[in-house]
Motif scaffolding. Sequence first.
Motif, PDB file in Angstrom:
ATOM      1  N   MET A   1      -2.992 -34.780   6.410  1.00 33.15           N
ATOM      2  CA  MET A   1      -3.280 -36.173   6.709  1.00 33.15           C
ATOM      3  C   MET A   1      -2.472 -37.097   5.799  1.00 33.15           C
ATOM      4  SD  MET A   1      -4.628 -38.488   8.507  1.00 33.15           S
ATOM      5  CE  MET A   1      -5.994 -38.036   9.510  1.00 33.15           C
ATOM      6  N   LEU A 111     -14.773 -35.774   2.723  1.00 25.96           N
ATOM      7  CA  LEU A 111     -14.978 -34.621   3.593  1.00 25.96           C
ATOM      8  C   LEU A 111     -16.448 -34.241   3.488  1.00 25.96           C
ATOM      9  CD1 LEU A 111     -13.704 -32.409   5.395  1.00 25.96           C
ATOM     10  CD2 LEU A 111     -13.449 -31.065   3.305  1.00 25.96           C
ATOM     11  N   ASN A 135     -14.567 -37.694   7.103  1.00 22.21           N
ATOM     12  CA  ASN A 135     -14.143 -36.709   8.092  1.00 22.21           C
ATOM     13  C   ASN A 135     -14.951 -35.427   7.943  1.00 22.21           C
ATOM     14  OD1 ASN A 135     -12.934 -35.845   5.720  1.00 22.21           O
ATOM     15  ND2 ASN A 135     -10.888 -35.714   6.547  1.00 22.21           N
ATOM     16  N   CYS A 139     -11.923 -30.176  11.716  1.00 24.38           N
ATOM     17  CA  CYS A 139     -10.592 -30.594  12.176  1.00 24.38           C
ATOM     18  C   CYS A 139      -9.488 -30.337  11.149  1.00 24.38           C
ATOM     19  CB  CYS A 139     -10.601 -32.082  12.523  1.00 24.38           C
ATOM     20  SG  CYS A 139     -11.563 -32.480  13.997  1.00 24.38           S
ATOM     21  N   LEU A 140      -9.834 -29.856   9.968  1.00 29.39           N
ATOM     22  CA  LEU A 140      -8.845 -29.765   8.891  1.00 29.39           C
ATOM     23  C   LEU A 140      -7.633 -28.914   9.230  1.00 29.39           C
ATOM     24  CD1 LEU A 140     -10.888 -29.561   5.581  1.00 29.39           C
ATOM     25  CD2 LEU A 140      -9.624 -31.488   6.524  1.00 29.39           C
ATOM     26  N   ARG A 144      -5.508 -32.431  14.538  1.00 25.54           N
ATOM     27  CA  ARG A 144      -6.379 -33.482  15.049  1.00 25.54           C
ATOM     28  C   ARG A 144      -7.306 -34.009  13.959  1.00 25.54           C
ATOM     29  NH1 ARG A 144      -5.665 -34.186  20.121  1.00 25.54           N
ATOM     30  NH2 ARG A 144      -7.676 -35.106  20.607  1.00 25.54           N
ATOM     31  N   ALA A 145      -7.893 -35.161  14.202  1.00 25.31           N
ATOM     32  CA  ALA A 145      -8.814 -35.762  13.246  1.00 25.31           C
ATOM     33  C   ALA A 145      -9.968 -36.405  14.011  1.00 25.31           C
ATOM     34  CB  ALA A 145      -8.100 -36.812  12.411  1.00 25.31           C
ATOM     35  N   ARG A 146     -11.136 -36.342  13.407  1.00 21.41           N
ATOM     36  CA  ARG A 146     -12.317 -37.044  13.918  1.00 21.41           C
ATOM     37  C   ARG A 146     -12.918 -37.740  12.702  1.00 21.41           C
ATOM     38  NH1 ARG A 146     -15.644 -33.101  16.121  1.00 21.41           N
ATOM     39  NH2 ARG A 146     -17.075 -33.187  14.380  1.00 21.41           N
ATOM     40  N   VAL A 147     -12.688 -39.036  12.599  1.00 19.58           N
ATOM     41  CA  VAL A 147     -13.064 -39.759  11.392  1.00 19.58           C
ATOM     42  C   VAL A 147     -13.903 -40.989  11.710  1.00 19.58           C
ATOM     43  CG1 VAL A 147     -10.965 -38.992  10.181  1.00 19.58           C
ATOM     44  CG2 VAL A 147     -10.982 -41.212  11.318  1.00 19.58           C
ATOM     45  N   GLU A 160     -12.084 -38.184  18.483  1.00 15.13           N
ATOM     46  CA  GLU A 160     -11.128 -37.168  18.036  1.00 15.13           C
ATOM     47  C   GLU A 160      -9.768 -37.491  18.634  1.00 15.13           C
ATOM     48  OE1 GLU A 160     -10.391 -32.432  18.453  1.00 15.13           O
ATOM     49  OE2 GLU A 160     -12.445 -33.092  18.039  1.00 15.13           O
ATOM     50  N   LYS A 163      -3.703 -36.389  14.449  1.00 15.15           N
ATOM     51  CA  LYS A 163      -3.683 -36.954  13.097  1.00 15.15           C
ATOM     52  C   LYS A 163      -2.738 -38.145  12.987  1.00 15.15           C
ATOM     53  CE  LYS A 163      -5.222 -33.066  10.344  1.00 15.15           C
ATOM     54  NZ  LYS A 163      -4.881 -32.058   9.346  1.00 15.15           N
ATOM     55  N   ALA A 166      -4.593 -41.106  14.271  1.00 16.53           N
ATOM     56  CA  ALA A 166      -5.648 -41.475  13.318  1.00 16.53           C
ATOM     57  C   ALA A 166      -5.038 -42.160  12.096  1.00 16.53           C
ATOM     58  CB  ALA A 166      -6.434 -40.235  12.894  1.00 16.53           C
TER      59      ALA A 166
END
Length: 182
Positions: A1, A111, A135, A139-140, A144-147, A160, A163, A166
């Motif tokens: 990220m 996290l 986050n 997703c690490l 992808r990211a879901r934040v 989601e 990255k 995001a």
Amino acid sequence: MGFSLAAAARAAGARVSVVSGPTALRAPRGVEVVRVTAALEMRREVLRRVRAADIIVGAAAVSDWRFVRVARHKIKRGPGRVALTLTPNPDIIKAAAARRRPGQVFVGFALETRAKEANARVKLKRKGLDLVVANVPSCLASGRARVTLVGRTGDVRLPEMPKARAARAILAEATRLLERRD
């Protein structure tokens, strides 16, 4: 990220410095990268640069703990037990935010495996940050990211997404906070 954020900031025209621990990832083109191997080195390099930056993002997953004593050679197996003593690593983004100059924006990451937004709000206040990107571990390893962006005036849950997308959303919010201060 961290590299996704750096690439997004550079693409937006920012001058970007990244203090990075060991990684197999290639740094984004046009970004100054300072390589470090330990949390204490990372702290030193971040604090060396913090006053010159407008937006400071603490995206690194720096270990909370380090060994009190580092062995110079391999510790061979023996008949008894080995006790390892750990000590807390410094909180880099908190130390950086404590050196805040007027107009700067500080963004941290959290996290979390449960109570994501609540824990991020605690971190926001305790560390003196302007924004915390909460986050989840799932997703690490992916691209992808879901934040959730947790700020002083409210939260923004992002669906989601890749990255890179995001990263652009996180920087857009940080930039909005920066522009409010001008």
